[in-house]
Write a protein that holds these residues in place. Structure first.
Motif, PDB file in Angstrom:
ATOM      1  N   HIS A 237       0.969  -1.110  -0.111  1.00  6.58           N
ATOM      2  CA  HIS A 237      -0.010   0.041   0.036  1.00  6.58           C
ATOM      3  C   HIS A 237       1.047   1.183   0.067  1.00  6.58           C
ATOM      4  O   HIS A 237       0.531   2.233  -0.460  1.00  6.58           O
ATOM      5  CB  HIS A 237      -0.972  -0.137   1.319  1.00  6.58           C
ATOM      6  CG  HIS A 237      -1.656   1.345   1.510  1.00  6.58           C
ATOM      7  ND1 HIS A 237      -2.913   1.895   0.775  1.00  6.58           N
ATOM      8  CD2 HIS A 237      -1.477   2.179   2.477  1.00  6.58           C
ATOM      9  CE1 HIS A 237      -3.019   2.917   1.169  1.00  6.58           C
ATOM     10  NE2 HIS A 237      -2.308   3.365   2.057  1.00  6.58           N
ATOM     11  N   LYS A 238       2.206   1.216   0.488  1.00 11.84           N
ATOM     12  CA  LYS A 238       3.020   2.454   0.831  1.00 11.84           C
ATOM     13  C   LYS A 238       4.335   1.737   0.591  1.00 11.84           C
ATOM     14  O   LYS A 238       4.704   0.742   1.242  1.00 11.84           O
ATOM     15  CB  LYS A 238       2.799   2.740   2.134  1.00 11.84           C
ATOM     16  CG  LYS A 238       3.520   4.069   2.372  1.00 11.84           C
ATOM     17  CD  LYS A 238       3.393   4.706   3.793  1.00 11.84           C
ATOM     18  CE  LYS A 238       3.962   6.073   4.175  1.00 11.84           C
ATOM     19  NZ  LYS A 238       3.597   6.692   5.369  1.00 11.84           N
ATOM     20  N   ILE A 239       5.122   2.605  -0.191  1.00 15.81           N
ATOM     21  CA  ILE A 239       6.587   2.298  -0.314  1.00 15.81           C
ATOM     22  C   ILE A 239       7.207   3.571   0.095  1.00 15.81           C
ATOM     23  O   ILE A 239       7.064   4.870  -0.111  1.00 15.81           O
ATOM     24  CB  ILE A 239       6.941   2.094  -1.889  1.00 15.81           C
ATOM     25  CG1 ILE A 239       6.220   0.743  -2.196  1.00 15.81           C
ATOM     26  CG2 ILE A 239       8.428   1.883  -2.014  1.00 15.81           C
ATOM     27  CD1 ILE A 239       6.328   0.463  -3.587  1.00 15.81           C
TER      28      ILE A 239
ATOM     29  N   LYS B 269       9.220  12.755  -9.288  1.00 14.16           N
ATOM     30  CA  LYS B 269       8.913  12.464 -10.462  1.00 14.16           C
ATOM     31  C   LYS B 269       8.184  11.245 -10.461  1.00 14.16           C
ATOM     32  O   LYS B 269       6.949  11.135 -11.250  1.00 14.16           O
ATOM     33  CB  LYS B 269      10.023  12.061 -11.621  1.00 14.16           C
ATOM     34  CG  LYS B 269       9.724  11.661 -13.101  1.00 14.16           C
ATOM     35  CD  LYS B 269      10.878  11.410 -13.676  1.00 14.16           C
ATOM     36  CE  LYS B 269      10.861  11.042 -15.003  1.00 14.16           C
ATOM     37  NZ  LYS B 269      11.881  10.998 -15.854  1.00 14.16           N
ATOM     38  N   LEU B 270       8.414  10.223  -9.463  1.00 11.47           N
ATOM     39  CA  LEU B 270       7.570   9.068  -9.579  1.00 11.47           C
ATOM     40  C   LEU B 270       6.476   9.213  -8.610  1.00 11.47           C
ATOM     41  O   LEU B 270       5.695   8.372  -8.405  1.00 11.47           O
ATOM     42  CB  LEU B 270       8.527   8.079  -9.076  1.00 11.47           C
ATOM     43  CG  LEU B 270       9.660   7.301  -9.861  1.00 11.47           C
ATOM     44  CD1 LEU B 270      10.477   6.453  -9.131  1.00 11.47           C
ATOM     45  CD2 LEU B 270       9.057   6.914 -11.161  1.00 11.47           C
ATOM     46  N   GLY B 271       6.171  10.481  -7.973  1.00 11.99           N
ATOM     47  CA  GLY B 271       4.998  10.665  -7.267  1.00 11.99           C
ATOM     48  C   GLY B 271       5.255  10.698  -5.646  1.00 11.99           C
ATOM     49  O   GLY B 271       4.464  10.848  -4.870  1.00 11.99           O
ATOM     50  N   PHE B 272       6.660  10.316  -5.379  1.00  9.46           N
ATOM     51  CA  PHE B 272       6.775  10.358  -3.940  1.00  9.46           C
ATOM     52  C   PHE B 272       6.717  11.743  -3.114  1.00  9.46           C
ATOM     53  O   PHE B 272       6.771  12.757  -3.937  1.00  9.46           O
ATOM     54  CB  PHE B 272       8.140   9.866  -3.470  1.00  9.46           C
ATOM     55  CG  PHE B 272       8.429   8.194  -3.619  1.00  9.46           C
ATOM     56  CD1 PHE B 272       8.668   7.532  -2.532  1.00  9.46           C
ATOM     57  CD2 PHE B 272       8.414   7.713  -4.745  1.00  9.46           C
ATOM     58  CE1 PHE B 272       8.776   6.314  -2.700  1.00  9.46           C
ATOM     59  CE2 PHE B 272       8.660   6.249  -5.207  1.00  9.46           C
ATOM     60  CZ  PHE B 272       8.680   5.513  -3.883  1.00  9.46           C
TER      61      PHE B 272
ATOM     62  N   HIS C  12      -0.222   3.686  -3.151  1.00  9.34           N
ATOM     63  CA  HIS C  12      -0.630   2.833  -4.386  1.00  9.34           C
ATOM     64  C   HIS C  12      -1.536   3.848  -4.964  1.00  9.34           C
ATOM     65  O   HIS C  12      -1.430   3.953  -6.274  1.00  9.34           O
ATOM     66  CB  HIS C  12      -1.421   1.599  -3.859  1.00  9.34           C
ATOM     67  CG  HIS C  12      -1.460   0.763  -5.038  1.00  9.34           C
ATOM     68  ND1 HIS C  12      -2.306  -0.565  -4.904  1.00  9.34           N
ATOM     69  CD2 HIS C  12      -1.169   0.460  -6.142  1.00  9.34           C
ATOM     70  CE1 HIS C  12      -2.468  -0.923  -5.899  1.00  9.34           C
ATOM     71  NE2 HIS C  12      -1.785  -0.347  -6.978  1.00  9.34           N
ATOM     72  N   GLU C  13      -2.453   4.296  -4.444  1.00  8.55           N
ATOM     73  CA  GLU C  13      -3.448   5.213  -5.100  1.00  8.55           C
ATOM     74  C   GLU C  13      -2.779   6.277  -6.013  1.00  8.55           C
ATOM     75  O   GLU C  13      -3.173   6.634  -7.145  1.00  8.55           O
ATOM     76  CB  GLU C  13      -4.595   5.655  -4.298  1.00  8.55           C
ATOM     77  CG  GLU C  13      -5.502   4.584  -3.794  1.00  8.55           C
ATOM     78  CD  GLU C  13      -6.146   3.761  -5.141  1.00  8.55           C
ATOM     79  OE1 GLU C  13      -6.670   4.445  -5.790  1.00  8.55           O
ATOM     80  OE2 GLU C  13      -6.189   2.577  -5.032  1.00  8.55           O
TER      81      GLU C  13
ATOM     82  N   ILE D 243      -2.285   7.053 -10.852  1.00  9.01           N
ATOM     83  CA  ILE D 243      -1.993   8.201 -11.337  1.00  9.01           C
ATOM     84  C   ILE D 243      -0.846   8.754 -12.052  1.00  9.01           C
ATOM     85  O   ILE D 243      -0.806   8.810 -13.157  1.00  9.01           O
ATOM     86  CB  ILE D 243      -2.789   9.255 -10.348  1.00  9.01           C
ATOM     87  CG1 ILE D 243      -4.273   9.007  -9.729  1.00  9.01           C
ATOM     88  CG2 ILE D 243      -2.494  10.947 -11.024  1.00  9.01           C
ATOM     89  CD1 ILE D 243      -4.283   9.998  -8.587  1.00  9.01           C
ATOM     90  N   VAL D 244       0.222   8.638 -11.339  1.00  4.88           N
ATOM     91  CA  VAL D 244       1.358   9.075 -11.719  1.00  4.88           C
ATOM     92  C   VAL D 244       1.877   8.260 -12.775  1.00  4.88           C
ATOM     93  O   VAL D 244       2.522   8.805 -13.968  1.00  4.88           O
ATOM     94  CB  VAL D 244       2.528   9.143 -10.636  1.00  4.88           C
ATOM     95  CG1 VAL D 244       3.979   9.326 -11.014  1.00  4.88           C
ATOM     96  CG2 VAL D 244       2.124  10.320  -9.613  1.00  4.88           C
TER      97      VAL D 244
END
Length: 181
Positions: free
Chosen positions: A115-117, A134-137, A163-164, A168-169
């Motif tokens: 769920h989370k990285i 860039k990856l959404g982090f 994850h959500e 999108i990203v």
């Protein structure tokens, strides 16, 4: 994207991985910068093989290994883990890191059910900070003077990707690469 793959680390890549990890450009952004001995490297590999909370994969373009990505502290109860990575080959094609990130994050979110990285990025590693964004982090705070580099204490930025947000990203990244998977 089909020419890019992630494969589980095997013994045959150990020498190459040690060479990459001991290179100055990779060591400079690690918490521990010492030159790793072959004995230490083998001990790390043996520990890895017996640890279900870690996954280490080699990133390939065709048959050419280009980098390493690892996931650790994998917590199934809370569906979260940490990751780290590097491109080992200096002559890797432009966009290699993004492709590695897409494959690795897909694997952990879709196949492993995370769920989370989470990540910890040394503040002076501007390339990695930009890459994570860039990856959404997103940054989740600051570990003040968390590591010592060349006699100076440096902040570390904890970052995370849900994850959500990744869904999108990911679509935007693939559209920019000219295709969808």
């Amino acid at each position: 994207m089909d020419e890019f793959t992630l494969k589980a680390l095997s013994e045959k890549e150990l020498s190459l991985i040690l060479q990459w990890r001991n290179s100055k450009r990779v060591r400079a952004f690690m918490y521990d910068e010492h030159l790793i001995t072959w004995k230490e490297h083998l001990e790390w590999f043996q520990h890895l093989m017996n640890n279900p909370q870690k996954k280490v994969m080699i990133f390939y373009h065709g048959n050419q290994p280009l980098g390493l990505v690892q996931f650790f502290d994998m917590d199934q109860t809370h569906a979260r883990c940490y990751w780290g990575f590097y491109i080992g080959e200096e002559a890797a094609p432009k966009g290699t890191g993004t492709m590695m990130g897409i494959l690795a994050l897909d694997k952990m979110f879709q196949e492993e059910g995370m769920h989370k990285i989470c990540a910890e990025v040394i503040q002076t590693n501007e390339v990695s900070l930009h890459f994570h964004k860039k990856l959404g982090f997103e940054a989740e705070g600051k570990f003040v003077e968390h590591v010592r580099k060349e006699g100076l204490f440096i902040d570390v930025i904890p970052m995370a990707l849900l994850h959500e947000q990744w869904k999108i990203v990911r679509e935007g990244l693939l559209e920019n690469k000219g295709g969808k998977r």
